[in-house]
Design a protein around this motif. Sequence first.
Motif, PDB file in Angstrom:
ATOM      1  N   ASP A 127       2.740  39.160   6.645  1.00  0.00           N
ATOM      2  CA  ASP A 127       3.402  38.299   7.640  1.00  0.00           C
ATOM      3  C   ASP A 127       3.964  39.130   8.791  1.00  0.00           C
ATOM      4  O   ASP A 127       3.794  38.793   9.972  1.00  0.00           O
ATOM      5  CB  ASP A 127       4.535  37.505   6.987  1.00  0.00           C
ATOM      6  CG  ASP A 127       4.038  36.575   5.890  1.00  0.00           C
ATOM      7  OD1 ASP A 127       2.852  36.211   5.903  1.00  0.00           O
ATOM      8  OD2 ASP A 127       4.849  36.215   5.003  1.00  0.00           O
ATOM      9  N   ILE A 128       4.658  40.219   8.444  1.00  0.00           N
ATOM     10  CA  ILE A 128       5.252  41.080   9.474  1.00  0.00           C
ATOM     11  C   ILE A 128       4.157  41.733  10.308  1.00  0.00           C
ATOM     12  O   ILE A 128       4.246  41.813  11.538  1.00  0.00           O
ATOM     13  CB  ILE A 128       6.139  42.167   8.824  1.00  0.00           C
ATOM     14  CG1 ILE A 128       7.259  41.528   8.000  1.00  0.00           C
ATOM     15  CG2 ILE A 128       6.733  43.082   9.892  1.00  0.00           C
ATOM     16  CD1 ILE A 128       8.018  42.529   7.145  1.00  0.00           C
ATOM     17  N   GLN A 168       1.157  40.694  10.948  1.00  0.00           N
ATOM     18  CA  GLN A 168       0.522  39.731  11.848  1.00  0.00           C
ATOM     19  C   GLN A 168       1.366  39.524  13.100  1.00  0.00           C
ATOM     20  O   GLN A 168       0.847  39.476  14.230  1.00  0.00           O
ATOM     21  CB  GLN A 168       0.314  38.400  11.131  1.00  0.00           C
ATOM     22  CG  GLN A 168      -0.457  37.373  11.940  1.00  0.00           C
ATOM     23  CD  GLN A 168      -1.831  37.870  12.388  1.00  0.00           C
ATOM     24  OE1 GLN A 168      -2.563  38.480  11.603  1.00  0.00           O
ATOM     25  NE2 GLN A 168      -2.171  37.630  13.650  1.00  0.00           N
ATOM     26  N   ASP A 169       2.685  39.420  12.934  1.00  0.00           N
ATOM     27  CA  ASP A 169       3.584  39.261  14.087  1.00  0.00           C
ATOM     28  C   ASP A 169       3.499  40.469  15.019  1.00  0.00           C
ATOM     29  O   ASP A 169       3.499  40.319  16.251  1.00  0.00           O
ATOM     30  CB  ASP A 169       5.034  39.087  13.601  1.00  0.00           C
ATOM     31  CG  ASP A 169       5.269  37.745  12.939  1.00  0.00           C
ATOM     32  OD1 ASP A 169       4.456  36.830  13.149  1.00  0.00           O
ATOM     33  OD2 ASP A 169       6.268  37.623  12.192  1.00  0.00           O
ATOM     34  N   LEU A 170       3.415  41.648  14.431  1.00  0.00           N
ATOM     35  CA  LEU A 170       3.364  42.869  15.232  1.00  0.00           C
ATOM     36  C   LEU A 170       2.017  43.035  15.934  1.00  0.00           C
ATOM     37  O   LEU A 170       1.947  43.551  17.055  1.00  0.00           O
ATOM     38  CB  LEU A 170       3.657  44.084  14.349  1.00  0.00           C
ATOM     39  CG  LEU A 170       5.095  44.160  13.799  1.00  0.00           C
ATOM     40  CD1 LEU A 170       5.219  45.251  12.739  1.00  0.00           C
ATOM     41  CD2 LEU A 170       6.098  44.402  14.932  1.00  0.00           C
ATOM     42  N   VAL A 186       0.255  40.567  17.055  1.00  0.00           N
ATOM     43  CA  VAL A 186       0.353  39.646  18.194  1.00  0.00           C
ATOM     44  C   VAL A 186       1.107  40.295  19.350  1.00  0.00           C
ATOM     45  O   VAL A 186       0.815  40.059  20.532  1.00  0.00           O
ATOM     46  CB  VAL A 186       1.032  38.327  17.760  1.00  0.00           C
ATOM     47  CG1 VAL A 186       1.344  37.461  18.975  1.00  0.00           C
ATOM     48  CG2 VAL A 186       0.161  37.567  16.769  1.00  0.00           C
ATOM     49  N   LYS A 187       2.076  41.141  19.015  1.00  0.00           N
ATOM     50  CA  LYS A 187       2.883  41.815  20.038  1.00  0.00           C
ATOM     51  C   LYS A 187       2.170  43.033  20.626  1.00  0.00           C
ATOM     52  O   LYS A 187       2.717  43.735  21.480  1.00  0.00           O
ATOM     53  CB  LYS A 187       4.239  42.223  19.458  1.00  0.00           C
ATOM     54  CG  LYS A 187       5.122  41.054  19.074  1.00  0.00           C
ATOM     55  CD  LYS A 187       6.451  41.525  18.488  1.00  0.00           C
ATOM     56  CE  LYS A 187       7.303  40.343  18.050  1.00  0.00           C
ATOM     57  NZ  LYS A 187       7.711  39.497  19.173  1.00  0.00           N
ATOM     58  N   GLU A 246       9.804  48.071  16.969  1.00  0.00           N
ATOM     59  CA  GLU A 246       9.876  46.814  17.731  1.00  0.00           C
ATOM     60  C   GLU A 246      11.272  46.194  17.709  1.00  0.00           C
ATOM     61  O   GLU A 246      11.795  45.768  18.740  1.00  0.00           O
ATOM     62  CB  GLU A 246       8.866  45.820  17.156  1.00  0.00           C
ATOM     63  CG  GLU A 246       8.983  44.400  17.719  1.00  0.00           C
ATOM     64  CD  GLU A 246       8.707  44.302  19.212  1.00  0.00           C
ATOM     65  OE1 GLU A 246       9.174  43.318  19.835  1.00  0.00           O
ATOM     66  OE2 GLU A 246       8.026  45.197  19.773  1.00  0.00           O
ATOM     67  N   TYR A 247      11.893  46.144  16.537  1.00  0.00           N
ATOM     68  CA  TYR A 247      13.132  45.375  16.382  1.00  0.00           C
ATOM     69  C   TYR A 247      14.390  46.226  16.254  1.00  0.00           C
ATOM     70  O   TYR A 247      15.504  45.690  16.225  1.00  0.00           O
ATOM     71  CB  TYR A 247      13.039  44.477  15.143  1.00  0.00           C
ATOM     72  CG  TYR A 247      11.882  43.515  15.153  1.00  0.00           C
ATOM     73  CD1 TYR A 247      11.823  42.472  16.082  1.00  0.00           C
ATOM     74  CD2 TYR A 247      10.848  43.632  14.237  1.00  0.00           C
ATOM     75  CE1 TYR A 247      10.759  41.578  16.095  1.00  0.00           C
ATOM     76  CE2 TYR A 247       9.781  42.743  14.231  1.00  0.00           C
ATOM     77  CZ  TYR A 247       9.738  41.725  15.151  1.00  0.00           C
ATOM     78  OH  TYR A 247       8.683  40.840  15.165  1.00  0.00           O
ATOM     79  N   HIS A 298      13.766  41.039   8.862  1.00  0.00           N
ATOM     80  CA  HIS A 298      12.409  40.521   8.684  1.00  0.00           C
ATOM     81  C   HIS A 298      11.834  40.859   7.312  1.00  0.00           C
ATOM     82  O   HIS A 298      10.762  40.357   6.960  1.00  0.00           O
ATOM     83  CB  HIS A 298      11.489  41.102   9.768  1.00  0.00           C
ATOM     84  CG  HIS A 298      11.881  40.716  11.160  1.00  0.00           C
ATOM     85  ND1 HIS A 298      11.257  39.703  11.863  1.00  0.00           N
ATOM     86  CD2 HIS A 298      12.841  41.211  11.987  1.00  0.00           C
ATOM     87  CE1 HIS A 298      11.805  39.594  13.061  1.00  0.00           C
ATOM     88  NE2 HIS A 298      12.778  40.498  13.159  1.00  0.00           N
TER      89      HIS A 298
END
Length: 617
Positions: free
Chosen positions: A89-90, A92-94, A96-97, A116-117, A124
Amino acid sequence: MCGIAGFCDFTSKVSNRYEQAKIIAGKMGNTLAHRGPNDSGTYIGEHVAFAHTRLAVIDLIGGAQPMVITQGERIYTVVYNGELYNTSDIKQDLLVKGYHFTTQSDTEVLLTAYIEYGEKCVDHFNGIFAFAIWDSYLRKCFLCRDRFGVKPLFYSVKDNVIVFASEIKALFQYPGIRPIVNQYGLCELFGLGPARSPGCGVYEGINEVMPGFAATIDYSGMRLYPYWTLKGEDHEESYEESVEKTRELLIDSISRQLVSDVPICTLLSGGVDSSVVSAIAANVLREQGKTLDTYSFDYYDNSKYFKASKFQPSEDRPYVDIMQKTIGSNHTYLECGSQELYDYLFHAVRAKDLPGMADVDSSMLYFCRKVKDKHTVCLSGECADEIFGGYPWFRDEDAMKTNAFPWSKDLSVRKNIMSKDLLSKIPLDEYVKSQYEKTIARTPCLLGEDGNEKRRREISYLNITWFMTTLLDRKDRTTMASGLEVRVPFADHRLVQYVYNVPWKYKYHNDVVKSLLRDSMKGLIPDEVLYRKKSPYPKTYDPAYENLLKVELNKIIDEGNSPLLELIDLKSVRQLISLSSDYGKPWFGQLMATPQMYAYLIEIDYWIKHYGVQIKL
């Protein structure tokens, strides 16, 4: 799973003394080789030295550590012990970024999430972890530990240098850090042990990053802070809705924790908790065309000597047999003898760097080494009793009224075996009371909540922050001493947060213990297992074990030169040895009765000698 260690020094540049720093970090890492037998490495940065030993579980080739990611002039380095259960999940988000990945490891995902965060990356994460990140751009070190302390992270401050490690033994490899125990450490050992106060390492100057805490280290020093805490919230769902939500969370938690690139198994005692984990795991693996491997533990001839009590009403074996047939697992029955149980007391002390839960630890260590012969990862049913209210003291009227730790209400057994001189020099009663009251003051409650419901919440919070962490500490050391990774699905923070706020009338619905859990799992396991009375981790009832402990403790006393003799009252201990044991009256938890007191004292004697502990009063 792995071992991490290192130090952070802002008084000077560590990189200017590269060889010296590398030697120290290497020595620290070497003490943790059992945690990570597959690989090891070190990293020296401007103000940090990191060491890592790796137990390869995910991406066996690409997950080597310390891991470094470079972005222009910015360098980010991590040493990490743990597992992220929502890696995909993490990731996939990264993606996209705009981030790219060169490995399949969760280590790279964790470090990229930090890039990133920042420090908010931990918000997360769903998993078990302890890690250190060196951020060369911000010139800071970021330490973090998972929400319930499944993975350990100790630290000490020496001459303004922050030294950290997965286990205390690694800290002793740093110059100047010594095994000293003062009066407060003795209060921990004799008043609270084998539990420890949150954040306390027992040794003088040694602390532990508390569960749910993080720390930043930079030129201004070290700042510890909580990034996550349990919250008291109104629960407005019906019982039926609560049952369904619990089922959903639990199945998701167990399913996520089955991801592994190495052989995986479950520990199956035949109790409700381990049976639930095993049944769900078996279903998931069956869909993949695989068969689950399971293990159970017992002792030679235990059926011959077993004595039912209110704490241990039945043997496990018949229920293990039922579950094995139900889920169709490849099952292995492991047994331990009295001599092995005794011998492993000393292995357990070295694994934990402290006296522990006596044969409850030594047996687990022995069994885990047998499991490791064929498996690297296992799932366990730990933590369910703490969050669903399974222990007898949740329903004990005396515990409801007594302002004391419910698993250790009476200190008289402990104090009776202590020397009068020691009792006069340490504030035992005051210390224990203070630690209890601090926890009660932190209990997340609802505004206006009072009476029995508030007290139930306090007992629940005590169990989560003390008893549960004690068992998790035991499980980490005994498994990782063998290079075996354990996962605990019931400690998923989403599940714990949800169930913490479910009212007691739901957890004890229709006067059934852990009814919320049982009803959420109806149809998954046979009713005779689902509604079985709680029976804790097995202990031996063979009199040969108790007699062995008595003989060895008498030897320590008779030799006359043991450091233990200055701490105990010889007359009281001799009298204790002469009496018949009452297994039904534990002085800690449900399992630690008179024989475990003998074993605990034997462990203290060995611990002082082996570590060269200096007692400072």
